[in-house]
Design a protein around this motif. Structure first.
Motif, mmCIF file in Angstrom:
data_model
loop_
_atom_site.group_PDB
_atom_site.id
_atom_site.type_symbol
_atom_site.label_atom_id
_atom_site.label_comp_id
_atom_site.label_asym_id
_atom_site.label_seq_id
_atom_site.Cartn_x
_atom_site.Cartn_y
_atom_site.Cartn_z
ATOM 1 N N GLY A 1 0.817 -1.210 0.000
ATOM 2 C CA GLY A 1 0.000 0.000 0.000
ATOM 3 C C GLY A 1 0.845 1.251 0.000
ATOM 4 N N GLY A 2 0.175 2.374 -0.213
ATOM 5 C CA GLY A 2 0.899 3.638 -0.231
ATOM 6 C C GLY A 2 -0.020 4.804 0.089
ATOM 7 N N THR A 3 0.607 5.905 0.535
ATOM 8 C CA THR A 3 -0.107 7.136 0.877
ATOM 9 C C THR A 3 0.641 8.309 0.241
ATOM 10 O OG1 THR A 3 -0.900 6.234 2.988
ATOM 11 C CG2 THR A 3 -0.905 8.627 2.758
ATOM 12 N N MET A 4 -0.106 9.289 -0.220
ATOM 13 C CA MET A 4 0.497 10.497 -0.775
ATOM 14 C C MET A 4 0.111 11.685 0.091
ATOM 15 S SD MET A 4 -0.142 12.288 -4.503
ATOM 16 C CE MET A 4 0.545 10.922 -5.418
ATOM 17 N N ALA B 1 10.136 15.677 3.456
ATOM 18 C CA ALA B 1 9.727 16.918 2.805
ATOM 19 C C ALA B 1 10.729 18.043 3.047
ATOM 20 C CB ALA B 1 8.343 17.333 3.279
ATOM 21 N N LEU B 2 11.251 18.115 4.271
ATOM 22 C CA LEU B 2 12.168 19.206 4.610
ATOM 23 C C LEU B 2 13.559 19.001 4.027
ATOM 24 C CD1 LEU B 2 11.215 19.884 8.351
ATOM 25 C CD2 LEU B 2 10.639 21.269 6.345
ATOM 26 N N HIS B 3 14.007 17.755 3.959
ATOM 27 C CA HIS B 3 15.376 17.469 3.523
ATOM 28 C C HIS B 3 15.456 16.968 2.078
ATOM 29 C CE1 HIS B 3 17.322 17.997 7.480
ATOM 30 N NE2 HIS B 3 16.157 17.561 7.967
ATOM 31 N N ASN B 4 14.273 16.800 1.453
ATOM 32 C CA ASN B 4 14.255 16.309 0.067
ATOM 33 C C ASN B 4 15.081 15.029 -0.058
ATOM 34 O OD1 ASN B 4 13.647 16.202 -2.632
ATOM 35 N ND2 ASN B 4 15.101 17.796 -3.255
ATOM 36 N N GLN B 5 14.804 14.119 0.857
ATOM 37 C CA GLN B 5 15.625 12.905 0.951
ATOM 38 C C GLN B 5 14.731 11.706 1.253
ATOM 39 O OE1 GLN B 5 18.943 13.298 3.661
ATOM 40 N NE2 GLN B 5 19.033 11.084 4.023
ATOM 41 N N ALA B 6 14.924 10.625 0.508
ATOM 42 C CA ALA B 6 14.156 9.401 0.746
ATOM 43 C C ALA B 6 14.629 8.734 2.035
ATOM 44 C CB ALA B 6 14.309 8.440 -0.417
ATOM 45 N N GLY C 1 5.511 17.385 -2.358
ATOM 46 C CA GLY C 1 4.738 16.333 -1.726
ATOM 47 C C GLY C 1 5.635 15.178 -1.312
ATOM 48 N N VAL C 2 4.999 14.142 -0.750
ATOM 49 C CA VAL C 2 5.734 12.984 -0.238
ATOM 50 C C VAL C 2 4.932 11.719 -0.564
ATOM 51 C CG1 VAL C 2 6.525 11.781 1.846
ATOM 52 C CG2 VAL C 2 6.865 14.256 1.628
ATOM 53 N N LEU C 3 5.639 10.685 -0.999
ATOM 54 C CA LEU C 3 5.054 9.358 -1.179
ATOM 55 C C LEU C 3 5.544 8.457 -0.057
ATOM 56 C CD1 LEU C 3 5.649 8.855 -5.012
ATOM 57 C CD2 LEU C 3 3.445 9.280 -3.909
ATOM 58 N N GLN C 4 4.618 7.739 0.548
ATOM 59 C CA GLN C 4 4.997 6.816 1.628
ATOM 60 C C GLN C 4 4.394 5.440 1.319
ATOM 61 O OE1 GLN C 4 3.545 7.199 5.908
ATOM 62 N NE2 GLN C 4 5.644 7.996 6.067
ATOM 63 N N VAL D 1 5.455 -3.263 8.533
ATOM 64 C CA VAL D 1 6.814 -3.690 8.839
ATOM 65 C C VAL D 1 7.826 -2.760 8.146
ATOM 66 C CG1 VAL D 1 8.485 -5.577 8.761
ATOM 67 C CG2 VAL D 1 6.056 -6.078 9.167
ATOM 68 N N SER D 2 7.881 -2.865 6.837
ATOM 69 C CA SER D 2 8.842 -2.035 6.103
ATOM 70 C C SER D 2 8.154 -0.789 5.545
ATOM 71 C CB SER D 2 9.491 -2.828 4.981
ATOM 72 O OG SER D 2 8.513 -3.327 4.082
ATOM 73 N N MET D 3 8.946 0.276 5.355
ATOM 74 C CA MET D 3 8.388 1.552 4.903
ATOM 75 C C MET D 3 9.425 2.270 4.042
ATOM 76 S SD MET D 3 7.098 4.787 7.240
ATOM 77 C CE MET D 3 5.674 3.919 7.891
ATOM 78 N N LEU D 4 8.936 2.946 2.993
ATOM 79 C CA LEU D 4 9.791 3.781 2.150
ATOM 80 C C LEU D 4 9.082 5.114 1.925
ATOM 81 C CD1 LEU D 4 12.310 4.137 0.317
ATOM 82 C CD2 LEU D 4 10.914 3.264 -1.571
ATOM 83 N N THR D 5 9.767 6.194 2.263
ATOM 84 C CA THR D 5 9.209 7.539 2.084
ATOM 85 C C THR D 5 10.060 8.284 1.066
ATOM 86 O OG1 THR D 5 8.522 7.509 4.401
ATOM 87 C CG2 THR D 5 8.468 9.629 3.278
#
Length: 586
Positions: A52-55, A100-105, A150-153, A134-138
């Motif tokens: 799944g994912g959230t924007m 969002a603040l650091h522009n870093q995944a 924006g941010v994808l999670q 369990v695992s997450m990628l932003t």
């Protein structure tokens, strides 16, 4: 077995890369923001093979707003502040804010073992829903070198072979970052196009409202006509039978093109002098010259009274002279009242009235003062060819003098490149008093009527010289044809029915109906529906398109507009059937 797995992984990478390329191309062509965002989230989930994912989107208030989810559960209404409201410090304990603040995944292999970020919200969601994250990628949604918008999670990467939850693949994460960057560029371009579109439409509306504000007697014509035209165009698009059943605006761009054309339909009026548009009486220029004429009658009245008093003092005044004197004063009063009535222009003048004006105008009055004092250089130049008479001198009560003629500049001749077919008067203006008072109908001379009609010349020239983009190429057509007629006798080009599109015909009906029923014209009272529709019924087939006119009535567009813009006493028609055109134009 190992070789088979390697081949599957290689094939998967190839498919992911091809999918990324196709998605980037599709996003670059997409003009729908919601569809683009949905595509980004769905394709990101597909590339990562996750559950799944959230924007989130960055707001102007410096918060993260929940924008989309791959699941169907409702989005939270709360927003996550990027900075602490109390201290102003960055809220870096939230992983989405950090990204969002650091522009870093940020990649997290185990949410429950994570200590860098506050993931209590995720854990609370798990507790409430029974789900296990369990695992997450932003990943940031940001153009290369730009700030995140924006941010994808994404949650719970899945092993493609076993379906077990695994950490996110760094290589796939890099592809998603590239995808998000491409989406950010597409969104930025979309926002730029939208802002330019909004700016363009705003400027067009400013121009239209400026033209309306230029003359109080055109009121809100440039605003009301587009509204009426859009209503009628919608009715034409909705028609399922009859001669208009195949007509339709098939995209928002076609609607935009028509809307802009409608708003610009009178843009050429910016060149029309207010004193011509507002001319409520025949002798009006900047002011109503009837006052000058009246003063000449006052002088004649005074001279008659002086002659009477002088004769009485000399003892030569008789009863016969008194009777003649009284008759002359009465005639003088009647003559001025007749001239004043002619000046108003609400009645048609016949030949005998024009002859009477000439007779009254020939009467002489005596001027004692130099009429060249206090004049501007332009006024003096206009009198250069006229001899200055010795004073005192006699002059006619009403006159057409050489200085009343304003020559037409050579630069105001019609440009043949535009195909205009209009009868251009020799002079720019003729301000002769008798010439103006002798106008048979209305208040406008031939020169002034052309000056008003000339606004269509300027509309066409202005718009056809503009570099409209491809999807707006018909704006000049829609704006520049509403005074053309079905019998080919309109202006400025005398186009025939084969050259007039349905939108052009719609514009003509909207323009005429608004003008007939408007309450802010200097030269007429607003017409009730019954009178306006009777006039348009007579025009149907020769002046306006009968099918469009009948649709205007049967669809109820006329009545909906009337309830919004007309006074109650004007609305005297509820059944339009008696006013329909009986012989629609083929």
């Amino acid at each position: 077995m190992e070789q088979s797995r390697f081949g599957a992984e290689l094939s998967s990478r190839s498919l992911r890369l091809n999918g990324l390329i196709e998605t980037c191309i599709a996003m670059s062509m997409c003009r729908d923001r919601a569809a683009l965002l949905q595509q980004l989230l769905s394709e990101g989930r597909h590339l990562l093979n996750c559950d799944g994912g959230t924007m989130y989107m960055v707001t102007e208030e410096q918060t993260l707003r929940f924008e989309l989810r791959t699941r169907s559960d409702p989005l939270p209404a709360t927003q996550i502040p990027l900075y602490d409201p109390g201290t102003g410090n960055p809220n870096e304990n939230y992983v989405s804010v950090y990204t969002a603040l650091h522009n870093q995944a940020v990649r997290i292999d185990d949410v429950y073992a994570e200590t860098r970020f506050d993931l209590s919200g995720t854990r609370a969601f798990d507790d409430a829903s029974g789900y296990r994250t369990v695992s997450m990628l932003t990943v940031p949604i940001a153009p290369r070198g730009g700030s995140p918008i924006g941010v994808l999670q994404f949650m719970n990467a899945l092993d493609p072979f076993t379906g077990a939850i695994v950490p996110f693949d760094p290589e796939a994460g890099a592809l998603v970052e590239a995808l998000a960057a491409q989406a950010a560029v597409a969104l930025d371009n979309m926002e730029l196009v939208d802002s330019q579109k909004q700016l363009t439409e705003s400027l067009i509306r400013v121009l239209a409202t400026t033209i309306d504000a230029k003359s109080p007697h055109t009121g809100r014509h440039c605003e009301r006509v587009p509204e009426l035209a859009m209503r009628l165009a919608q009715a034409a698009c909705d028609a399922s039978d009859g001669p208009l059943k195949h007509f339709a605006f098939r995209s928002e761009r076609e609607w935009e093109e028509f809307r802009i054309g409608a708003w610009l339909h009178d843009c050429g009026k910016v060149t029309t002098p207010e004193y011509v548009i507002d001319k409520a009486t025949k002798l009006e220029t900047i002011h109503n010259r009837i006052h000058e004429v009246r003063m000449r009658f006052e002088v004649l009245h005074r001279d008659l009274e002086i002659a009477r008093l002088q004769a009485q003092v000399a003892g030569t005044w008789s009863d016969a002279q008194q009777a003649a004197h009284a008759a002359e004063l009465a005639r003088l009063k009647q003559d001025f009242e007749f001239v004043a009535r002619c000046n108003v222009g609400d009645e048609a003048l016949e030949d005998d009235a024009i002859e009477a004006l000439a007779g009254i105008g020939a009467r002489q009055w005596t001027r004692h003062f130099d009429d060249r004092l206090g004049l501007s250089a332009v006024e003096l130049a206009a009198r250069a060819a006229e001899r200055a008479p010795a004073l005192p001198c006699t002059e006619p009560l009403l006159a057409d003098r050489p200085r009343d003629i304003v020559a037409r500049p050579e630069g105001e001749r019609l440009d043949p490149a535009f195909g205009f077919r209009m009868d251009v008067p020799e002079h720019l203006y003729n301000r002769g008093e008798l010439y103006n008072l002798s106008v048979r109908n209305g208040t406008l001379t031939r020169e002034e009527r052309y000056k008003i009609n000339e606004h269509m010349v300027h509309t066409v020239m202005m718009l056809e010289r503009m570099p409209f983009p491809k999807h707006l190429k018909r704006v000049p057509e829609y704006a520049g044809t509403h005074h053309e007629r079905m019998d080919g006798k309109g202006y400025p080009r005398q186009l025939g029915p084969e050259q007039l599109s349905v939108p052009s015909r719609i514009m003509a009906v909207a323009d005429i109906f608004e003008a007939l029923t408007a309450a802010d014209r200097p030269y007429k009272k607003p017409k009730p529906l019954s009178e306006a529709l009777t006039i348009m019924q007579r025009m149907a087939g020769t002046h306006i398109d009968a099918d469009i006119y009948n649709l205007f009535l049967r669809s109820g567009v006329y009545l909906a507009y009337a309830h919004k813009h007309l006074d109650t006493e004007q609305i005297d028609v509820s059944d339009p059937t008696p006013f329909c055109a009986t012989a629609p134009h083929a």
